[in-house]
Write an enzyme that holds these catalytic residues in place. Structure first.
Site: not given
Ligand code: ADP
Length: 190
Positions: A15, A128, A134, A89, A145
Protein backbone atom coordinates in the site's frame (compact mmCIF):
# COMPACT_ATOMS: atom_id res chain seq x y z
CA UNK A 1 -11.28 19.49 -6.97
CA UNK A 2 -11.30 18.01 -3.47
CA UNK A 3 -11.06 14.20 -3.47
CA UNK A 4 -9.94 11.35 -1.27
CA UNK A 5 -8.61 7.85 -1.94
CA UNK A 6 -8.17 5.11 0.67
CA UNK A 7 -5.68 2.24 0.50
CA UNK A 8 -6.80 -0.81 2.40
CA UNK A 9 -5.06 -4.15 2.80
CA UNK A 10 -2.85 -6.22 5.09
CA UNK A 11 0.62 -5.13 6.18
CA UNK A 12 3.12 -5.99 3.46
CA UNK A 13 0.64 -5.73 0.57
CA UNK A 14 2.50 -2.73 -0.86
CA UNK A 15 0.00 0.00 0.00
CA UNK A 16 2.68 2.47 1.06
CA UNK A 17 4.72 2.18 -2.15
CA UNK A 18 1.67 2.48 -4.38
CA UNK A 19 0.11 5.29 -2.37
CA UNK A 20 3.32 7.28 -2.61
CA UNK A 21 3.48 6.97 -6.39
CA UNK A 22 -0.21 7.74 -6.92
CA UNK A 23 0.13 10.78 -4.67
CA UNK A 24 3.12 12.19 -6.50
CA UNK A 25 1.74 11.54 -9.99
CA UNK A 26 -1.75 12.82 -9.28
CA UNK A 27 -0.95 15.73 -6.98
CA UNK A 28 -2.41 14.23 -3.82
CA UNK A 29 -1.04 14.52 -0.33
CA UNK A 30 -0.24 11.05 1.03
CA UNK A 31 -1.29 10.65 4.61
CA UNK A 32 0.24 7.56 6.23
CA UNK A 33 -0.77 7.26 9.87
CA UNK A 34 2.06 4.74 10.38
CA UNK A 35 4.64 7.25 9.07
CA UNK A 36 3.22 10.04 11.25
CA UNK A 37 3.39 7.80 14.33
CA UNK A 38 6.96 6.67 13.52
CA UNK A 39 8.00 10.28 13.10
CA UNK A 40 6.62 11.08 16.58
CA UNK A 41 8.56 8.10 17.98
CA UNK A 42 11.77 9.19 16.25
CA UNK A 43 11.39 12.74 17.61
CA UNK A 44 10.58 11.43 21.10
CA UNK A 45 7.41 13.52 21.43
CA UNK A 46 4.92 12.81 24.21
CA UNK A 47 2.67 11.05 21.70
CA UNK A 48 5.65 9.09 20.38
CA UNK A 49 6.55 7.82 23.85
CA UNK A 50 2.97 6.78 24.43
CA UNK A 51 2.54 4.85 21.18
CA UNK A 52 5.96 3.17 20.86
CA UNK A 53 5.10 0.07 22.94
CA UNK A 54 1.83 -0.28 21.01
CA UNK A 55 3.58 -0.25 17.63
CA UNK A 56 6.27 -2.61 18.91
CA UNK A 57 3.59 -5.14 19.83
CA UNK A 58 1.79 -4.69 16.51
CA UNK A 59 -1.44 -3.58 18.17
CA UNK A 60 -3.57 -0.65 17.07
CA UNK A 61 -3.20 2.81 18.55
CA UNK A 62 -6.50 3.96 20.17
CA UNK A 63 -9.02 5.46 17.74
CA UNK A 64 -9.25 8.83 19.53
CA UNK A 65 -5.50 9.49 19.12
CA UNK A 66 -5.55 8.52 15.44
CA UNK A 67 -8.67 10.56 14.74
CA UNK A 68 -7.15 13.66 16.31
CA UNK A 69 -4.01 13.22 14.19
CA UNK A 70 -5.98 12.84 10.96
CA UNK A 71 -8.35 15.65 11.78
CA UNK A 72 -5.44 18.01 12.45
CA UNK A 73 -3.82 17.07 9.14
CA UNK A 74 -6.79 17.62 6.87
CA UNK A 75 -9.26 19.97 8.56
CA UNK A 76 -7.08 22.97 7.72
CA UNK A 77 -6.71 22.11 4.02
CA UNK A 78 -8.79 24.46 1.86
CA UNK A 79 -9.21 21.93 -0.94
CA UNK A 80 -8.19 18.49 0.33
CA UNK A 81 -6.72 16.00 -2.14
CA UNK A 82 -5.65 13.18 0.11
CA UNK A 83 -4.58 9.57 -0.18
CA UNK A 84 -5.04 7.71 3.11
CA UNK A 85 -2.60 4.86 3.67
CA UNK A 86 -3.04 2.79 6.84
CA UNK A 87 -6.19 4.65 7.80
CA UNK A 88 -9.00 3.89 8.54
CA UNK A 89 -8.20 0.63 10.31
CA UNK A 90 -11.36 0.15 12.38
CA UNK A 91 -15.04 0.65 11.69
CA UNK A 92 -15.13 3.54 14.16
CA UNK A 93 -12.33 5.24 12.22
CA UNK A 94 -14.17 4.65 8.92
CA UNK A 95 -17.37 6.18 10.25
CA UNK A 96 -15.52 9.17 11.66
CA UNK A 97 -13.75 9.63 8.30
CA UNK A 98 -17.07 9.58 6.44
CA UNK A 99 -18.28 12.45 8.60
CA UNK A 100 -15.05 14.39 8.28
CA UNK A 101 -15.05 14.07 4.46
CA UNK A 102 -18.73 15.00 4.23
CA UNK A 103 -18.06 18.10 6.35
CA UNK A 104 -15.20 19.07 4.03
CA UNK A 105 -17.32 18.36 0.92
CA UNK A 106 -14.66 15.91 -0.22
CA UNK A 107 -15.91 12.89 -2.19
CA UNK A 108 -14.29 9.47 -1.83
CA UNK A 109 -12.95 8.50 -5.25
CA UNK A 110 -12.46 4.86 -4.21
CA UNK A 111 -11.16 2.42 -1.65
CA UNK A 112 -8.36 0.28 -3.09
CA UNK A 113 -8.08 -3.12 -1.44
CA UNK A 114 -4.57 -4.40 -2.18
CA UNK A 115 -4.20 -8.09 -1.37
CA UNK A 116 -1.56 -10.84 -1.39
CA UNK A 117 -1.34 -14.35 0.12
CA UNK A 118 -0.34 -14.43 3.78
CA UNK A 119 2.97 -16.24 3.30
CA UNK A 120 4.00 -13.67 0.70
CA UNK A 121 3.16 -10.89 3.18
CA UNK A 122 5.30 -12.45 5.92
CA UNK A 123 8.17 -12.95 3.46
CA UNK A 124 8.05 -9.32 2.33
CA UNK A 125 7.87 -7.96 5.87
CA UNK A 126 10.80 -10.09 7.05
CA UNK A 127 12.74 -8.91 4.04
CA UNK A 128 11.90 -5.28 4.82
CA UNK A 129 13.04 -5.91 8.40
CA UNK A 130 16.51 -6.85 7.12
CA UNK A 131 16.71 -3.84 4.84
CA UNK A 132 15.13 -1.07 6.90
CA UNK A 133 15.24 -2.36 10.46
CA UNK A 134 11.76 -1.15 11.44
CA UNK A 135 11.32 -2.20 15.05
CA UNK A 136 7.86 -3.68 14.41
CA UNK A 137 9.11 -5.84 11.53
CA UNK A 138 10.03 -8.94 13.55
CA UNK A 139 8.23 -12.24 13.12
CA UNK A 140 6.15 -12.20 16.34
CA UNK A 141 4.97 -8.62 15.73
CA UNK A 142 4.35 -9.32 12.05
CA UNK A 143 2.12 -12.31 12.90
CA UNK A 144 0.25 -10.17 15.42
CA UNK A 145 -0.21 -7.33 12.89
CA UNK A 146 -1.72 -9.82 10.45
CA UNK A 147 -4.10 -11.12 13.14
CA UNK A 148 -5.06 -7.57 14.12
CA UNK A 149 -5.68 -6.82 10.44
CA UNK A 150 -8.01 -9.80 10.09
CA UNK A 151 -9.95 -8.99 13.24
CA UNK A 152 -10.14 -5.19 13.06
CA UNK A 153 -9.51 -4.04 9.51
CA UNK A 154 -10.98 -6.80 7.35
CA UNK A 155 -14.52 -5.83 8.48
CA UNK A 156 -13.95 -2.57 6.60
CA UNK A 157 -14.04 -4.57 3.38
CA UNK A 158 -17.72 -5.31 4.08
CA UNK A 159 -18.32 -1.73 5.06
CA UNK A 160 -16.90 -0.29 1.83
CA UNK A 161 -18.46 -3.04 -0.27
CA UNK A 162 -21.85 -1.93 1.03
CA UNK A 163 -21.12 1.72 0.31
CA UNK A 164 -20.02 0.73 -3.23
CA UNK A 165 -16.54 2.24 -2.89
CA UNK A 166 -14.41 -0.92 -2.82
CA UNK A 167 -12.05 -1.73 -5.72
CA UNK A 168 -9.94 -4.89 -5.45
CA UNK A 169 -6.36 -4.90 -6.67
CA UNK A 170 -4.02 -7.91 -6.80
CA UNK A 171 -0.82 -6.93 -4.97
CA UNK A 172 1.25 -9.72 -6.53
CA UNK A 173 3.38 -8.85 -9.54
CA UNK A 174 5.75 -6.02 -10.29
CA UNK A 175 5.21 -2.61 -8.68
CA UNK A 176 4.49 -1.19 -12.18
CA UNK A 177 1.91 -3.89 -12.88
CA UNK A 178 0.16 -3.25 -9.57
CA UNK A 179 0.21 0.49 -10.27
CA UNK A 180 -1.50 -0.07 -13.62
CA UNK A 181 -4.21 -2.14 -11.92
CA UNK A 182 -4.73 0.70 -9.47
CA UNK A 183 -5.10 3.26 -12.24
CA UNK A 184 -7.67 1.17 -14.05
CA UNK A 185 -9.52 0.43 -10.79
CA UNK A 186 -9.82 4.18 -10.23
CA UNK A 187 -10.61 4.86 -13.86
CA UNK A 188 -7.76 7.35 -14.19
CA UNK A 189 -4.88 7.65 -16.60
CA UNK A 190 -1.93 9.87 -15.85
P1 ADP B 1 1.82 -1.80 8.20
O1 ADP B 1 0.91 -1.49 7.06
O2 ADP B 1 3.10 -2.41 7.76
O3 ADP B 1 1.16 -2.55 9.32
P2 ADP B 1 1.76 0.99 9.15
O4 ADP B 1 2.94 1.84 8.95
O5 ADP B 1 0.51 1.34 8.43
O6 ADP B 1 2.30 -0.46 8.83
O7 ADP B 1 1.38 0.91 10.72
C1 ADP B 1 2.31 0.52 11.69
C2 ADP B 1 1.67 0.52 13.09
O8 ADP B 1 1.19 1.85 13.41
C3 ADP B 1 0.45 -0.37 13.26
O9 ADP B 1 0.80 -1.70 13.58
C4 ADP B 1 -0.29 0.34 14.42
O10 ADP B 1 0.31 0.05 15.67
C5 ADP B 1 -0.04 1.82 14.14
N1 ADP B 1 -1.11 2.45 13.30
C6 ADP B 1 -0.95 3.00 12.07
N2 ADP B 1 -2.09 3.47 11.58
C7 ADP B 1 -3.04 3.23 12.53
C8 ADP B 1 -4.46 3.46 12.63
N3 ADP B 1 -5.14 4.05 11.62
N4 ADP B 1 -5.10 3.06 13.75
C9 ADP B 1 -4.44 2.47 14.75
N5 ADP B 1 -3.12 2.21 14.74
C10 ADP B 1 -2.42 2.58 13.64
Amino acid sequence: MAEAVIFLGPPGAGKGTQAKRLASEMGFKQLSTGDILRSHIARGTELGQKVKPILDRGDLVPDDLILTLVHDEIAAMPNPKVIFDGFPRTKAQAEALDKLLAGLKTPLLGVLLVTAPEEELVKRLLNRAQQEGRSDDNEATIRNRLEVYKAQTQPLVDYYTKTGSLREVNGLGTPDGVYQSIQSALGVEV
